[in-house]
Scaffold this active site. Structure first.
Site, PDB file in Angstrom:
ATOM      1  N   GLU A 256      25.181  29.117 -35.256  1.00  0.00           N
ATOM      2  CA  GLU A 256      24.720  27.878 -34.613  1.00  0.00           C
ATOM      3  C   GLU A 256      24.096  26.901 -35.618  1.00  0.00           C
ATOM      4  O   GLU A 256      24.463  25.746 -35.687  1.00  0.00           O
ATOM      5  CB  GLU A 256      23.670  28.196 -33.542  1.00  0.00           C
ATOM      6  CG  GLU A 256      24.173  28.945 -32.344  1.00  0.00           C
ATOM      7  CD  GLU A 256      24.850  28.068 -31.305  1.00  0.00           C
ATOM      8  OE1 GLU A 256      24.990  26.851 -31.526  1.00  0.00           O
ATOM      9  OE2 GLU A 256      25.253  28.621 -30.268  1.00  0.00           O
TER      10      GLU A 256
ATOM     11  N   HIS B  74      27.138  25.098 -34.321  1.00  0.00           N
ATOM     12  CA  HIS B  74      26.788  24.402 -33.082  1.00  0.00           C
ATOM     13  C   HIS B  74      27.748  23.232 -32.865  1.00  0.00           C
ATOM     14  O   HIS B  74      27.955  22.429 -33.759  1.00  0.00           O
ATOM     15  CB  HIS B  74      25.354  23.895 -33.211  1.00  0.00           C
ATOM     16  CG  HIS B  74      24.736  23.416 -31.941  1.00  0.00           C
ATOM     17  ND1 HIS B  74      24.325  24.282 -30.949  1.00  0.00           N
ATOM     18  CD2 HIS B  74      24.431  22.169 -31.501  1.00  0.00           C
ATOM     19  CE1 HIS B  74      23.788  23.580 -29.964  1.00  0.00           C
ATOM     20  NE2 HIS B  74      23.845  22.301 -30.263  1.00  0.00           N
TER      21      HIS B  74
ATOM     22  N   SER C  26      24.896  22.592 -25.443  1.00  0.00           N
ATOM     23  CA  SER C  26      23.582  22.272 -26.008  1.00  0.00           C
ATOM     24  C   SER C  26      22.659  21.744 -24.914  1.00  0.00           C
ATOM     25  O   SER C  26      22.413  22.427 -23.927  1.00  0.00           O
ATOM     26  CB  SER C  26      23.738  21.290 -27.168  1.00  0.00           C
ATOM     27  OG  SER C  26      22.545  21.165 -27.906  1.00  0.00           O
TER      28      SER C  26
END
Length: 520
Positions: A327, A428, A207
């Site tokens: 995600e 994610h 990220s």
């Protein structure tokens, strides 16, 4: 009598020596390493030498570039994690004195092991290197590598652009990145004392950590400090422009009760006030709190990382670029607003703050209903927000490296984790415990025997990249480099497989819509 007393004394000394030797054998001496700033003492844990809270920078001066630490003479204990950068949220142990790193190493000999430096996520605003998911024990043991995690300045403390408002803060917009560069210089100068090879340093991050790495690949001061890179659901196509960054800084100052000509006063305000003021609505995006990230300041950062092409500086660095298939399930999967979505209510749910690109939701919905007529409104929401806002940057980065002939291996995680609500998907952060081989660590939502199988695949691939500059290993099908137009991608699952241009219909649809990194 004298001889008896002497014999007793000698016997006592012999017993003491034996006990000392036995104790020494049972409790090995604490590991000790000498850095350029001074000696440090760690702990022996789980067969590794572990050093936590090693200082790589002096206490920070607000909005100023970092400095090397003042040298010390006596061994400094490195038993506990150092402070995290001040931030909103519940991250423990926060302080502006936060330039610390942690090292896990199998040995302090001259083994010249590959070095894997993890840069944490949390956008540019939160997080630290001390999350249990980032514990380097299993990765270091598995690969005979040296693992490093670190802290650096975040949010306005690391990225507020004050250069156009007041003198003396010319570098304020990128000091968080300059912290990372100082940490990588520490690795270059000191990691051999921890058994690592300064000429085989890999940076990897998820990220925001991946975005920071992409930015470093366009930052001249970072050149030569790392030799491989891997980004996981984190990309930085464009940096923040200086005019938009000035607008954000002015908005932030107004929330602090300061006019632009009083910007210098922010350097002396309580840090709690600085953090609270970041909660005002972003004037560029029109939603959410203020975005603070790297700025195209033409000092530290002279160009965008992947616009108009991949920065030449990073082209010689072998790179993994990865994402997870769903995600945005990690952000939206537990949102009550998604319950009971219908085709009639879906458009309202896909607001600009959700899609983050300039396209009408009706056009997106119509395209997905043509491409995937069997999908539900909820499936379209997660797929479209993933493809339009999260995955898009990764595709652009991979394509730009392919155009330049630069080595890149692209993956998509298909193996599902489980969210707090019980929903399953490759969301994610689902790849973090897999890459660290920490599927059973606190906070992992990618668990179970099958998860361990995927962890074996992913962690060995990252270790292989660190060691050889190529992620291929015996547990994978041959992982081809990403090239155009085939777009070869490794799908990580219980049975990993290669695919050409997975989700190509979605990619083609969104490629017709101009993309600027959200926030920049």
């Amino acid at each position: 009598m004298g001889m008896t007393r002497r014999a007793a004394v000698l016997a006592g000394l012999a017993a003491t020596a034996t006990a000392t030797a036995t104790a020494s054998h049972a409790a090995p001496r604490a590991p000790r390493a000498v850095t350029t700033a001074g000696p440090v003492i760690g702990r022996r844990q789980d067969g590794l030498n572990v050093f936590k809270g090693v200082r790589y920078g002096a206490p920070t001066r607000r909005f100023q570039p970092p400095e090397a630490p003042t040298p010390w003479r006596d061994p400094a204990p490195a038993f506990d994690y150092g402070a995290a950068s001040p931030q909103r949220g519940n991250e423990p142990n926060q302080s502006e004195d936060c330039l610390f790193l942690n090292v896990w190493t199998p040995g302090l000999d001259s083994g010249r092991r590959p070095v894997m430096v993890y840069i944490h996520g949390g956008a540019y605003s939160s997080g630290s290197g001390s999350d249990p998911l980032y514990d380097g024990t299993r990765l270091a043991t598995r690969g005979d590598v040296v693992v490093v995690t670190l802290n650096h300045r975040l949010n306005a403390l690391g990225y507020a652009y004050l250069a156009r408002l007041t003198p003396g803060f010319e570098d304020s917009s990128n000091v968080g990145q300059l912290d990372l560069i100082l940490a990588l210089r520490w690795v270059r100068d000191n990691i051999a004392a921890f058994g690592g090879d300064p000429n085989r340093v890999m940076v990897f991050g998820q990220s925001g950590g991946g975005a920071k790495i992409a930015t470093l690949m366009a930052t001249p001061a970072a050149q030569g400090l790392f030799h491989r890179a891997a980004t996981m659901s984190g990309q930085q196509v464009t940096a923040s422009g200086p005019i938009n960054a000035t607008t954000r800084a002015t908005t932030w100052l107004k929330a602090l009760g300061l006019t632009p000509d009083r910007a210098h006063e922010a350097a002396a305000l309580p840090v709690e006030r600085l953090l609270e003021a970041q909660g005002v609505e972003d004037p560029i995006l029109g939603y959410g709190g203020l975005y603070f990230g790297p700025v195209l300041d033409f000092r530290s950062l002279p160009r965008h990382p992947f616009y108009p092409d991949a920065a030449p500086q990073g082209l010689g660095i072998p790179m993994i670029i990865g994402n997870t298939r769903e995600e945005t399930l990690g952000f939206m999967g537990n949102d009550p607003k998604n319950v009971g979505l219908t085709w009639e209510t879906l458009a309202a749910r896909m607001s600009p703050g959700v899609m983050r690109i300039d396209v009408t939701p009706e056009a997106v919905i119509a395209a997905y209903r043509r491409m995937h007529p069997d999908w539900s409104p909820d499936q379209v929401l997660i797929a479209a927000t993933t493809a339009g806002r999260s995955w898009r940057g990764a595709v652009i980065e991979a394509e730009e490296r392919a155009k330049a002939g630069a080595p890149a291996w692209v993956y998509q995680l298909d193996f599902p984790g489980e969210t707090a609500s019980g929903r399953k998907g490759a969301f994610h952060t689902a790849d973090i415990p897999l890459v660290f081989d920490n599927v059973n660590a606190a906070g992992s939502r990618t668990r179970g025997p099958s998860a361990q199988d995927v962890a074996d695949q992913m962690s060995d691939a990252f270790i292989a990249l660190a060691r050889n500059g190529d992620p291929n290993h015996a547990g994978l099908p041959h992982w081809d480099r990403y090239e155009l137009p085939t777009r070869q991608t490794l799908l990580f699952d219980i049975k990993p497989r290669m695919a050409n241009d997975p989700r190509g219909d979605e990619r083609a649809f969104f490629s017709a819509i101009p993309y600027i990194q959200p926030g920049t």
